[in-house]
Enzyme design. Structure first.
Site, PDB file in Angstrom:
ATOM      1  N   ARG A  48      38.341  19.482  54.641  1.00  0.00           N
ATOM      2  CA  ARG A  48      38.737  20.881  54.465  1.00  0.00           C
ATOM      3  C   ARG A  48      40.112  20.977  53.800  1.00  0.00           C
ATOM      4  O   ARG A  48      40.366  21.876  53.009  1.00  0.00           O
ATOM      5  CB  ARG A  48      38.753  21.634  55.807  1.00  0.00           C
ATOM      6  N   TYR A 101      35.716  44.025  38.319  1.00  0.00           N
ATOM      7  CA  TYR A 101      34.602  43.526  39.130  1.00  0.00           C
ATOM      8  C   TYR A 101      34.542  44.318  40.437  1.00  0.00           C
ATOM      9  O   TYR A 101      35.541  44.404  41.160  1.00  0.00           O
ATOM     10  CB  TYR A 101      34.786  42.022  39.392  1.00  0.00           C
ATOM     11  N   ASP A 173      42.583  37.886  36.355  1.00  0.00           N
ATOM     12  CA  ASP A 173      41.240  37.316  36.488  1.00  0.00           C
ATOM     13  C   ASP A 173      40.776  36.963  35.073  1.00  0.00           C
ATOM     14  O   ASP A 173      40.486  37.843  34.268  1.00  0.00           O
ATOM     15  CB  ASP A 173      40.317  38.354  37.145  1.00  0.00           C
ATOM     16  N   LYS A 198      30.919  31.225  36.890  1.00  0.00           N
ATOM     17  CA  LYS A 198      30.480  31.790  35.608  1.00  0.00           C
ATOM     18  C   LYS A 198      30.576  30.741  34.484  1.00  0.00           C
ATOM     19  O   LYS A 198      29.852  29.777  34.529  1.00  0.00           O
ATOM     20  CB  LYS A 198      31.277  33.058  35.315  1.00  0.00           C
TER      21      LYS A 198
HETATM   22  N1  PLP Z   1      35.659  38.212  38.896  1.00  0.00           N
HETATM   23  C1  PLP Z   1      34.795  38.571  37.932  1.00  0.00           C
HETATM   24  C2  PLP Z   1      35.336  39.090  36.637  1.00  0.00           C
HETATM   25  C3  PLP Z   1      33.428  38.485  38.146  1.00  0.00           C
HETATM   26  O1  PLP Z   1      32.587  38.852  37.155  1.00  0.00           O
HETATM   27  C4  PLP Z   1      32.954  38.024  39.403  1.00  0.00           C
HETATM   28  C5  PLP Z   1      31.522  37.959  39.691  1.00  0.00           C
HETATM   29  O2  PLP Z   1      30.696  38.438  38.925  1.00  0.00           O
HETATM   30  C6  PLP Z   1      33.883  37.651  40.380  1.00  0.00           C
HETATM   31  C7  PLP Z   1      35.229  37.762  40.083  1.00  0.00           C
HETATM   32  C8  PLP Z   1      33.437  37.168  41.737  1.00  0.00           C
HETATM   33  O3  PLP Z   1      33.047  35.828  41.664  1.00  0.00           O
HETATM   34  P1  PLP Z   1      32.064  35.113  42.708  1.00  0.00           P
HETATM   35  O4  PLP Z   1      30.729  35.759  42.577  1.00  0.00           O
HETATM   36  O5  PLP Z   1      32.111  33.668  42.301  1.00  0.00           O
HETATM   37  O6  PLP Z   1      32.628  35.321  44.075  1.00  0.00           O
END
Ligand code: PLP
Length: 377
Positions: A48, A101, A173, A198
């Site tokens: 962990r 998101y 992000d 992604k």
């Molecule tokens: N940030 C963006 C821009 C996203 O498109 C997503 C998910 O689609 C996330 C964060 C969240 O990621 P996760 O699904 O890996 O938790």
């Protein structure tokens, strides 16, 4: 090593053939615990808190993004959550984009409800709106650009400059652009976050997230504590798989982007399509900023609004044969989704909006698929 090209780093950073057997592919350390010598921990103690596969992954991610330190998590959401845990406190004010998101909004609306965190949504397309929204108690500015799902573009350098004057950290992000197209650290942010689920994962088969820090220091130590003690970590297998996927990430990105650009141009000409959201189009309202801060392309994501409302939009998605109607993005295969359906609590996307994750298939086949799907609307 960081002088090398991204393609070389994506293959080599973070691992050298191990000494015992000379294994060229990194062995997966499927162990939760590590033997001590005379009671004293050797390099590792417990998975962990650290594991060789995770250390390799974190080393590679930090180098690819151009940061000093990367901290890996079990999902993008866990990574974002760790930043909020480390930076915010009761009474804090945080700025997030008015298009981002939906999970970020939901975190503040659901998980942080009752924690006295004041989360304010701002249209960050104009830096002056960010300036106006800043308060003495603002503890974080959270940028996402291009945004999900409307591909708004924000001036990262402009926002970071203002934030630096006020001593407010900026987190970006960078999931959609990735460092292949956009380098937020060079534009002044301190924290980069990724859903590695992604484009880094790239094959729709692995969930993960990462926080990358421009500098090593107390902020990184706090996020590291959330990782190790909070425990939202990726497994050794997840780390290994992601490390493997990263080797081909620089090959995949230009194909995603050029396919998306061609498809956006095609869709922009179609009578059945009301609007195309793609920052590479000269008609995109923030195209100039996108051109200035993104390099080598505008990414593999686009959204469209279909004439005739939800019914026609869903029918178009269903008519497609190569594009799979599913949520998520960044994989080699093209996906399309009726975005509002996926947004859960307080959906925001227009009823006629489809979000498209353009894969790496042959572009002629993708365009032809849309041609036949539009003809049957
Ligand atoms: N940030 C963006 C821009 C996203 O498109 C997503 C998910 O689609 C996330 C964060 C969240 O990621 P996760 O699904 O890996 O938790």
């Amino acid at each position: 090593m960081s002088d090398l090209h991204l393609s070389t780093l994506a293959v080599h950073a973070g691992y050298e053939p191990e000494k015992q057997f000379g294994s060229v592919s990194q062995p997966i350390m499927l162990t939760t615990t590590f033997e001590r010598e005379n009671g004293v921990p050797r390099e590792h103690i417990y998975t962990r808190t650290e594991n060789p596969n995770r250390i390799s992954l974190e080393t590679k991610l930090a180098i690819l993004e151009g940061g000093a330190e990367a901290i890996a998590f079990g999902s993008g959401q866990a990574a974002a959550y760790a930043v909020f845990q480390a930076v915010l406190e009761p009474g804090a004010h945080v700025l997030i984009p008015d298009d981002c998101y939906h999970g970020i909004r939901t975190l503040f609306a659901q998980v942080y409800q009752g924690w006295q965190i004041n989360c304010e949504e701002v249209d960050m397309s104009e830096v002056s709106k960010v300036v106006d929204a800043i308060r003495p108690e603002t503890k974080l500015i959270w940028i996402e650009t291009p945004t999900n799902p409307k591909l708004k573009i924000f001036d990262i350098a402009g926002i970071s400059k203002i934030a630096a004057q006020k001593g407010i950290p900026v987190a970006c992000d960078n999931t959609w652009a990735t460092p292949f197209f956009q380098r937020p650290f060079e534009l002044g942010v301190e924290i980069v976050m990724h859903s590695t689920t992604k484009y880094f994962g790239g094959h729709s088969d692995i969930l993960g997230g990462a926080v990358i820090l421009k500098e090593k220091g107390p902020l990184g130590a706090r996020i590291r504590a959330v990782q190790g003690t909070g425990g939202g970590v990726p497994s050794p297998f997840d780390c290994w798989l992601l490390n493997r996927s990263l080797a081909t990430y620089p090959l995949r990105m230009p194909v995603h982007s050029s396919n998306a650009f061609t498809l956006a141009q095609f869709l922009d000409q179609q009578a059945a399509i009301e609007r195309v959201y793609y920052p590479g189009l000269a008609t995109h309202p923030n195209h100039e900023i996108a051109k200035a801060q993104m390099r080598g392309g505008f990414g593999g994501m686009l959204s469209i609004e279909v004439k005739g409302g939800k019914e026609k939009a869903v029918q178009l998605a269903e008519n497609l044969q190569i594009f799979t109607h599913a949520t998520s993005l960044g994989g080699v295969e093209s996906l399309i989704e009726h975005r509002r359906t996926a947004e859960g609590l307080n959906p925001r996307s227009p009823e006629n909006l489809l979000r498209v994750s353009v894969g790496i298939e042959f572009i002629g086949d993708l365009v032809a698929d849309f041609e036949q799907a539009l003809a049957r609307l």
